[in-house]
Scaffold this active site. Structure first.
Site, short mmCIF file in Angstrom:
data_model
loop_
_atom_site.label_atom_id
_atom_site.label_comp_id
_atom_site.label_asym_id
_atom_site.label_seq_id
_atom_site.Cartn_x
_atom_site.Cartn_y
_atom_site.Cartn_z
N ARG A 107 0.89 -1.17 0.00
CA ARG A 107 0.00 0.00 0.00
C ARG A 107 0.92 1.21 0.00
O ARG A 107 1.62 1.48 0.99
CB ARG A 107 -0.89 -0.02 1.24
CG ARG A 107 -1.86 1.15 1.36
CD ARG A 107 -2.67 0.98 2.64
NE ARG A 107 -3.50 2.13 2.94
CZ ARG A 107 -4.77 2.29 2.58
NH1 ARG A 107 -5.36 1.33 1.87
NH2 ARG A 107 -5.46 3.35 2.91
N HIS A 134 -7.27 1.59 -6.67
CA HIS A 134 -7.55 0.85 -5.44
C HIS A 134 -8.37 -0.41 -5.80
O HIS A 134 -9.54 -0.52 -5.44
CB HIS A 134 -8.31 1.73 -4.46
CG HIS A 134 -8.33 1.23 -3.06
ND1 HIS A 134 -7.71 0.08 -2.65
CD2 HIS A 134 -8.93 1.75 -1.94
CE1 HIS A 134 -7.90 -0.10 -1.36
NE2 HIS A 134 -8.64 0.90 -0.90
N GLN A 137 -10.44 -2.73 -3.15
CA GLN A 137 -11.69 -2.16 -2.66
C GLN A 137 -12.83 -2.43 -3.62
O GLN A 137 -13.94 -2.80 -3.19
CB GLN A 137 -11.53 -0.65 -2.48
CG GLN A 137 -12.80 0.05 -2.01
CD GLN A 137 -13.24 -0.41 -0.64
OE1 GLN A 137 -12.47 -0.36 0.30
NE2 GLN A 137 -14.48 -0.88 -0.51
N ASP A 225 -16.80 9.03 -1.72
CA ASP A 225 -15.58 8.83 -0.94
C ASP A 225 -15.27 10.13 -0.23
O ASP A 225 -15.84 11.19 -0.55
CB ASP A 225 -14.43 8.40 -1.86
CG ASP A 225 -13.24 7.83 -1.11
OD1 ASP A 225 -13.31 7.69 0.13
OD2 ASP A 225 -12.22 7.53 -1.75
N CYS A 266 -16.15 3.61 0.84
CA CYS A 266 -15.09 2.67 1.21
C CYS A 266 -14.53 2.90 2.61
O CYS A 266 -13.81 2.04 3.12
CB CYS A 266 -13.97 2.69 0.17
SG CYS A 266 -13.03 4.24 0.13
N ARG A 294 -13.94 -6.74 2.24
CA ARG A 294 -12.52 -6.59 1.92
C ARG A 294 -11.78 -7.88 2.30
O ARG A 294 -10.90 -8.34 1.58
CB ARG A 294 -11.92 -5.39 2.67
CG ARG A 294 -12.33 -4.03 2.14
CD ARG A 294 -11.67 -3.71 0.81
NE ARG A 294 -10.22 -3.71 0.91
CZ ARG A 294 -9.49 -2.67 1.33
NH1 ARG A 294 -10.09 -1.55 1.71
NH2 ARG A 294 -8.17 -2.75 1.36
#
Length: 307
Positions: A107, A134, A137, A225, A266, A294
């Site tokens: 990450r 991402h 996700q 988001d 998310c 996830r």
């Protein structure tokens, strides 16, 4: 080498296989304690390096728990604990880690770091997030939608807010899973044109609609988001809030979506900024299903990487 770098770089059949695998692994746990091992242990005797240049809650815990449930062991490393970017090249780090572990999840900030890691590693590399995309996700989001409302192919997904890295992976997914996608947000925060063009080239409808009410008409899924990053300066935060305030997802906006529309975020969220409490805690919200999924989606990704 089976790297999982982006949804658009992975074959459609493999993506569908991962979603189906995630569903099966989730169902097979049958309410067991979180620390109980799965029946199938594809990571037995495997060591997984989890590298975090950016802090995380969901990514760190879900990957760590997932590896353990599948019988593997984890080594969690922060950027400050590695020589990565502090004298040793990413390429050399990748080559060294490949001698110690069987799988690497990273990450990070720059996409170039991820790509250099994958190019030089001799074990699979998973994109846990970059500033550009991402994918893990969105695999969880596809799983979550299909659990509630069936196949996502042919559905209308609306993104309200900033055309950021999560939107980019939604655009990748639109092309691979065959759903339509609408972006609604200020022109100054439009997504990269390449993401939209690539999805359109695969035959799906991808639109930009400045009016959020028009955008969500008949939507099967509404997604947003956070408007600001923890790294943004105060001046940037104020500017973004001013631009994005008309795109808040609230009860009035959700009334224009389909009757069975879902709402996703998310997380982490700045409640009553990008979305109101009434929406986040309302009947359309599946934000905590997303968070749980996830775990299951990433287990399927890891299993695929090592299969």
């Amino acid at each position: 080498m089976k790297h999982f770098l982006d949804i658009n770089k992975t074959e459609v059949a493999d993506l569908r296989g991962m979603i189906d695998s995630a569903k099966a692994m989730k169902n097979a746990r049958n309410g067991r304690p979180k620390g109980a091992l799965d029946d199938d242990l594809p990571l037995k005797d495997h060591m997984v390096a989890l590298i975090f240049e950016k802090p995380s809650t969901r990514t760190r815990v879900s990957f760590d728990v997932g590896v353990r449930q599948m019988g593997g062991q984890t080594m969690v490393l922060s950027g400050s604990e590695l020589q990565l970017g502090h004298g040793e090249t990413v390429a050399d780090t990748a080559k060294v880690l490949s001698r110690y572990v069987d799988l690497i999840m990273i990450r990070t900030f720059e996409e170039a770091t991820l790509l250099e890691m994958a190019e030089n590693a001799t074990v699979p590399v998973i994109n846990g997030l970059t500033n550009r995309t991402h994918p893990c996700q969105i695999m969880a989001d596809i799983l979550t939608f299909e659990e509630r409302n069936g196949p996502i192919a042919g559905k209308k997904v609306v993104w309200s807010g900033d055309g950021n890295n999560v939107f980019a992976s939604f655009a990748h997914a639109a092309g691979q899973f065959g759903f339509d996608l609408t972006f609604t947000g200020p022109q100054t925060l439009d997504p990269e044109a390449v993401f939209i063009e690539e999805a359109r080239a695969k035959g799906v409808k991808v639109e930009i609609e400045r009016d959020p009410v028009k955008a969500v008409q008949g939507a099967d899924l509404v997604v947003t988001d956070t408007w600001v990053s923890m790294h943004d300066a105060v001046s940037t935060r104020e500017r973004r809030h001013n631009q994005l305030r008309p795109y808040q997802v609230n009860e009035e906006l959700m009334r224009h979506a389909a009757d069975d529309a879902l709402f996703m975020h998310c997380l982490p969220a700045h409640r009553n900024e990008e979305a109101t409490d009434a929406v986040m805690d309302g009947p359309a919200s599946v934000i905590f299903d997303e968070a749980e999924n996830r775990l299951h989606a990433q287990k399927a990704v890891m299993k695929w990487c090592l299969s």
